[in-house]
Design an enzyme around this catalytic site. Sequence first.
Site, PDB file in Angstrom:
ATOM      1  N   ASP A  70       0.459   0.882  13.784  1.00  0.00           N
ATOM      2  CA  ASP A  70      -0.631   1.752  13.351  1.00  0.00           C
ATOM      3  C   ASP A  70      -1.793   1.560  14.311  1.00  0.00           C
ATOM      4  O   ASP A  70      -2.555   0.596  14.178  1.00  0.00           O
ATOM      5  CB  ASP A  70      -1.091   1.394  11.933  1.00  0.00           C
ATOM      6  CG  ASP A  70      -0.010   1.616  10.888  1.00  0.00           C
ATOM      7  OD1 ASP A  70       0.057   2.734  10.364  1.00  0.00           O
ATOM      8  OD2 ASP A  70       0.735   0.666  10.598  1.00  0.00           O
ATOM      9  N   ARG A  78      -4.373  -2.119  15.453  1.00  0.00           N
ATOM     10  CA  ARG A  78      -3.773  -3.463  15.497  1.00  0.00           C
ATOM     11  C   ARG A  78      -4.083  -4.176  16.806  1.00  0.00           C
ATOM     12  O   ARG A  78      -4.233  -5.397  16.837  1.00  0.00           O
ATOM     13  CB  ARG A  78      -2.259  -3.374  15.303  1.00  0.00           C
ATOM     14  CG  ARG A  78      -1.794  -2.564  14.099  1.00  0.00           C
ATOM     15  CD  ARG A  78      -2.432  -2.986  12.801  1.00  0.00           C
ATOM     16  NE  ARG A  78      -1.856  -2.274  11.675  1.00  0.00           N
ATOM     17  CZ  ARG A  78      -2.480  -2.002  10.538  1.00  0.00           C
ATOM     18  NH1 ARG A  78      -3.728  -2.393  10.364  1.00  0.00           N
ATOM     19  NH2 ARG A  78      -1.873  -1.352   9.575  1.00  0.00           N
ATOM     20  N   ARG A 140     -11.283   7.197   8.707  1.00  0.00           N
ATOM     21  CA  ARG A 140      -9.974   7.468   9.326  1.00  0.00           C
ATOM     22  C   ARG A 140      -9.657   8.949   9.446  1.00  0.00           C
ATOM     23  O   ARG A 140      -8.594   9.292   9.991  1.00  0.00           O
ATOM     24  CB  ARG A 140      -8.871   6.775   8.516  1.00  0.00           C
ATOM     25  CG  ARG A 140      -9.031   5.275   8.414  1.00  0.00           C
ATOM     26  CD  ARG A 140      -8.053   4.687   7.415  1.00  0.00           C
ATOM     27  NE  ARG A 140      -6.684   4.781   7.853  1.00  0.00           N
ATOM     28  CZ  ARG A 140      -5.627   4.591   7.062  1.00  0.00           C
ATOM     29  NH1 ARG A 140      -5.809   4.336   5.773  1.00  0.00           N
ATOM     30  NH2 ARG A 140      -4.412   4.685   7.542  1.00  0.00           N
ATOM     31  N   LYS A 170       0.147  11.662   8.662  1.00  0.00           N
ATOM     32  CA  LYS A 170       0.113  10.986   7.363  1.00  0.00           C
ATOM     33  C   LYS A 170      -1.183  11.333   6.629  1.00  0.00           C
ATOM     34  O   LYS A 170      -2.147  11.761   7.261  1.00  0.00           O
ATOM     35  CB  LYS A 170       0.262   9.477   7.540  1.00  0.00           C
ATOM     36  CG  LYS A 170      -0.822   8.794   8.386  1.00  0.00           C
ATOM     37  CD  LYS A 170      -0.457   7.343   8.664  1.00  0.00           C
ATOM     38  CE  LYS A 170      -1.593   6.616   9.363  1.00  0.00           C
ATOM     39  NZ  LYS A 170      -1.224   5.239   9.732  1.00  0.00           N
ATOM     40  N   HIS A 171      -1.261  11.232   5.270  1.00  0.00           N
ATOM     41  CA  HIS A 171      -0.309  10.671   4.314  1.00  0.00           C
ATOM     42  C   HIS A 171       0.025  11.764   3.294  1.00  0.00           C
ATOM     43  O   HIS A 171      -0.704  11.901   2.313  1.00  0.00           O
ATOM     44  CB  HIS A 171      -0.902   9.501   3.546  1.00  0.00           C
ATOM     45  CG  HIS A 171      -1.606   8.471   4.384  1.00  0.00           C
ATOM     46  ND1 HIS A 171      -2.888   8.635   4.888  1.00  0.00           N
ATOM     47  CD2 HIS A 171      -1.202   7.234   4.804  1.00  0.00           C
ATOM     48  CE1 HIS A 171      -3.244   7.561   5.567  1.00  0.00           C
ATOM     49  NE2 HIS A 171      -2.230   6.681   5.530  1.00  0.00           N
ATOM     50  N   HIS A 183      -2.956   0.725  -1.715  1.00  0.00           N
ATOM     51  CA  HIS A 183      -2.573  -0.650  -1.388  1.00  0.00           C
ATOM     52  C   HIS A 183      -2.622  -1.537  -2.627  1.00  0.00           C
ATOM     53  O   HIS A 183      -1.941  -2.553  -2.692  1.00  0.00           O
ATOM     54  CB  HIS A 183      -3.497  -1.231  -0.314  1.00  0.00           C
ATOM     55  CG  HIS A 183      -3.359  -0.567   1.014  1.00  0.00           C
ATOM     56  ND1 HIS A 183      -4.027   0.590   1.335  1.00  0.00           N
ATOM     57  CD2 HIS A 183      -2.620  -0.891   2.102  1.00  0.00           C
ATOM     58  CE1 HIS A 183      -3.712   0.951   2.570  1.00  0.00           C
ATOM     59  NE2 HIS A 183      -2.861   0.069   3.053  1.00  0.00           N
ATOM     60  N   ASP A 255       5.365   5.578   3.305  1.00  0.00           N
ATOM     61  CA  ASP A 255       4.353   4.543   3.494  1.00  0.00           C
ATOM     62  C   ASP A 255       4.980   3.221   3.034  1.00  0.00           C
ATOM     63  O   ASP A 255       6.064   3.199   2.432  1.00  0.00           O
ATOM     64  CB  ASP A 255       3.106   4.883   2.671  1.00  0.00           C
ATOM     65  CG  ASP A 255       1.815   4.360   3.293  1.00  0.00           C
ATOM     66  OD1 ASP A 255       1.886   3.412   4.090  1.00  0.00           O
ATOM     67  OD2 ASP A 255       0.736   4.874   2.960  1.00  0.00           O
TER      68      ASP A 255
END
Length: 368
Positions: A70, A78, A140, A170-171, A183, A255
């Site tokens: 990602d 990352r 985002r 996404k998503h 999450h 996901d």
Amino acid sequence: MSDSLTEGGKFLILGIPGPEVDPATRELARAIRPSGFILFSRNIGSPEQFRALLDELRALLPFRPFLAVDQEGGRVSRLRQIGNEPPSARHLRERGDPSLVRRHGSLTGQLLRLFGLNWNLAPVLDIEIDNDADNSLRDRCYGRTPDEVVRFASAFLEGMRAEGILSCGKHFPGYSFVRVDPHEALPSLERTPLQLDAEEWIPFRRLLPACDSLMVGHVRCPSIDPSGTPSSLSPALVKGILRERWCYSGLVVTDDLDMGAIANRYALPEAAELALRAGNDLVLICHRPHLGWEVAERLARLPATLRSAAERRIEAVRNRLADPIPFSLERFVAIDVRIGRLRADTLPPEQASLPTHDGAKRSPVETF
């Protein structure tokens, strides 16, 4: 090695625990042959170490693996672990210049290609409705309207595609209007089909031809699936909308099935089976890869007709995965400098000069 395990393993993308291939991961990969791996901050110590890790992961499998990450920009980057953090989608959007977003896509593609990655789980196609909402989308989103998302996300896709890295929109069906972070728990998307068609689904439909794959998120969508089944496990959403109504024949990935929205309600093997039955092709298991044995065994028992359709779509995309290029630390530094310049061209001076990585301090469950 069991042929049964490899028949089920081909639908899995697995995380790995740390910066090296530990014995358990090596044994698991050789036994079930997952389609690939997803990498996180916990896997990154230095540029040289990260490239060596990816080379070792590639050597574990007898086919070209999906090597995913990602790398959206902003806080979901990352590789800020070892270099500059690219500007976020929101900051790029606020500048209003698609050429900056195209630069971001190009630099992202160059960076990933240098490390041997081949699949970026980006861009986010959700619309920003409330940037302060607790729905995982802060900073985002490429737009506050469907047209704005399409304008800027398409520029990112163009830049990245030119470097040979595959994308993932996404998503679906969208986190924009939910107020719970998937999450942690399962959100509910209280939107009618007419509302979805008129707003948050426009970027997905318009960018279908440009995206190499789509990711399905975890939300209840009661207006389309009254059973309350999470969208990632719902035939009404994946088969009914993506496959049948939109005639999407490309690769669909869930996901992370380790997110609270799913893990709090389903055992992992059950969730993976439901995901494939719903019309997904690949499932992400990011934080409990040791359960890959059980999941592979469960998926191997699915009807061959169901598995074969997903297999065809996986292989069609696998054939397009880019091969790694030779690694050069000097090349990495040059790309990182250009990412720093992009920050300076995008962000206010007081933000552009802030440190962009913090060693190994990361949440155990990273944002997707």
